[in-house]
Scaffold this motif. Structure first.
Motif, PDB file in Angstrom:
ATOM      1  N   ILE A 254      18.851  78.160  37.536  1.00  7.92           N
ATOM      2  CA  ILE A 254      18.939  76.987  38.414  1.00  7.92           C
ATOM      3  C   ILE A 254      19.790  77.333  39.627  1.00  7.92           C
ATOM      4  CG2 ILE A 254      19.856  74.638  38.613  1.00  7.92           C
ATOM      5  CD1 ILE A 254      18.928  74.125  35.787  1.00  7.92           C
ATOM      6  N   LEU A 287      18.696  67.724  35.843  1.00  9.77           N
ATOM      7  CA  LEU A 287      18.423  68.980  36.538  1.00  9.77           C
ATOM      8  C   LEU A 287      17.786  69.994  35.593  1.00  9.77           C
ATOM      9  CD1 LEU A 287      18.862  70.306  39.343  1.00  9.77           C
ATOM     10  CD2 LEU A 287      21.068  71.119  38.496  1.00  9.77           C
ATOM     11  N   GLY A 290      14.214  69.242  34.614  1.00  8.36           N
ATOM     12  CA  GLY A 290      13.242  69.279  35.692  1.00  8.36           C
ATOM     13  C   GLY A 290      12.913  67.934  36.287  1.00  8.36           C
ATOM     14  N   THR A 293      15.461  68.203  41.392  1.00 13.66           N
ATOM     15  CA  THR A 293      15.676  69.594  41.798  1.00 13.66           C
ATOM     16  C   THR A 293      17.035  69.796  42.443  1.00 13.66           C
ATOM     17  OG1 THR A 293      14.608  69.169  43.940  1.00 13.66           O
ATOM     18  CG2 THR A 293      13.210  69.989  42.143  1.00 13.66           C
ATOM     19  N   CYS A 294      17.771  68.724  42.645  1.00 11.17           N
ATOM     20  CA  CYS A 294      19.063  68.820  43.324  1.00 11.17           C
ATOM     21  C   CYS A 294      19.944  67.657  42.888  1.00 11.17           C
ATOM     22  CB  CYS A 294      18.848  68.791  44.844  1.00 11.17           C
ATOM     23  SG  CYS A 294      20.353  68.777  45.819  1.00 11.17           S
TER      24      CYS A 294
END
Length: 430
Positions: A254, A287, A290, A293-294
């Motif tokens: 990640i 995160l 999924g 994404t941030c």
């Protein structure tokens, strides 16, 4: 989901000086943990110092909000009203264990640990066997076990060599004295990795691996000039690896920015505990699953006291770093830099002879770096007219963050608590 056990391993002053982060040092056990779990490549601490950063892990708050803005052994303290992770987990039915080192309070019981396991020293060789024995006993009550080790703090063990092939981090000069010091650091890292391997093997033997979330992290960057106790990248970078229930598997990598504070709401959430509302950390769960994404586009940074008073605030975005210094200081502030090879002090002697500018050149009151074009932060863009807009935006963001979080530095110099031991700025003694 069944409430998982939580095994948190935290080392001293390691940064990302691990093989799984592409650094030239062998760490087979931590590499395997990363391959089986989740490797966070852009994890940061809010303050590049041990006590403040570790307290941010346990509270989910930036240092000036939890109160521990200096070193515990020098008289600084956590605010008594701030909830602590071990205490919250204990209240929720977890057995809370401390093995080895903690650096957030003068008494571990004040943090909420119900079981403290004393070791002969806080070095890996003494702490890891205690953890292994605990795991081998196959505890049935859900547990939170914090494992703190002295490694890789100075003084390093002495490496037998050879040293001529040692790779020096790019932000340091490649000199024989520094290569030898990095070799010593690498030996400390090897001992840390071996201890992690011993603990993971015991976890497997006990049949607890499937229901135990294992986390490895560290408090801040390596103990070298330009790293620890600075807001430069080598000071604020940390390793973060997680494996176990809650989606922490599959060899994920990640790249989103995360912080050590994010472990507080993440671990509480996995334990079924509602985190306090007034925190700065964010749950890593969405995160790793999924769903997003941030988590954040900004990481705010601070330093107030280490050995000496060096008040700075800053912000890091995916591209830019802004640092404001509130007192006149040299580029690298000598009282806050640990000593050199086996504590013999090359930071004072070698750098003053070969790189005097880093101690004698004043640090500009504002620093602005383009991390994409200048990852080593060598070119200050604060006076570049083309960057005036970026500078003004980040300057305002820091000022607004300080006001929003009631940062005492926004009202002027921050005095130490009564009785605290603070090194005078002009002193060389850390």
């Amino acid at each position: 989901m069944e409430r998982p056990n939580i095994l948190l391993i935290i080392s001293h002053d390691t940064g990302r000086h691990l093989g799984c982060y592409g650094r030239p040092v062998a760490t087979p056990n931590l590499d395997r943990l990363a391959r089986e779990g989740v490797l966070f490549t852009q994890a940061f601490c809010p303050a590049p110092q041990c006590c403040a950063s570790r307290a941010s892990l346990l509270t989910g708050r930036v240092p000036h909000r939890h109160g521990l803005i200096g070193l515990v052994h020098r008289g600084f303290r956590l605010r008594p009203d701030v909830p602590r992770l071990p205490a919250l987990l204990a209240r929720a039915g977890y057995a809370t264990h401390l093995f080895g080192l903690q650096h957030e309070a003068s008494d571990a019981a004040d943090l909420g640990y119900t079981h403290v396991h004393p070791a002969a020293t806080t070095h890996c060789e003494d702490v890891a066997p205690l953890v292994a024995a605990f795991l081998t006993s196959r505890p049935t009550q859900p547990f939170f076990a914090a494992v703190g080790v002295f490694e890789t703090h100075r003084p390093f063990p002495a490496s037998p060599g050879p040293w001529d092939t040692v790779v020096v981090p790019a932000f340091l000069p490649d000199a024989p004295e520094i290569r030898r010091d990095i070799a010593d650091l690498n030996l400390a890292v090897a001992r840390l990795d071996a201890a992690v391997g011993q603990i993971l093997a015991a976890l497997n033997r006990a049949g607890l691996a499937e229901r135990t979330l294992v986390l490895y992290t560290t408090d801040h960057g390596i103990a070298f000039p330009g790293a620890k106790a600075t807001l430069f990248e080598p000071g604020i970078e940390i390793a973060l690896i997680a494996r176990g229930p809650g989606g922490f598997g599959g060899g994920q990598v990640i790249e989103a920015m995360v912080t050590i504070m994010d472990l507080f709401p993440t671990l509480l959430g996995l334990a079924g505990v509602l985190p306090p509302a007034d925190i700065d950390g964010r749950d890593l769960g969405p995160l790793v699953r999924g769903e997003v994404t941030c988590l954040r586009q900004r990481v705010f940074l601070e330093l107030t006291y280490h050995a000496a008073y060096d008040p700075m605030r800053g912000v890091r975005t995916p591209r830019y770093k802004y640092i404001r210094s509130f007192e006149p200081r040299p580029w690298w502030f000598p009282p806050n830099i640990d000593g050199g090879p086996r504590m013999q002090g090359y930071t004072k002697d070698w750098f003053r002879q070969h790189r005097p500018e880093v101690f004698e050149r004043p640090r500009p009151p504002e620093l602005l770096f383009d991390l994409t074009a200048d990852p080593l932060e060598q070119h200050n863009l604060a006076d570049d007219p083309a960057m005036a807009g970026v500078l003004a935006t980040l300057r305002q963001e820091v000022a607004e963050w300080m006001a929003r979080t009631d940062d005492p530095l926004s009202r002027g110099p921050v005095p130490p608590p009564p009785g605290a031991r603070v090194t005078p700025p002009e002193s060389w003694d850390p």
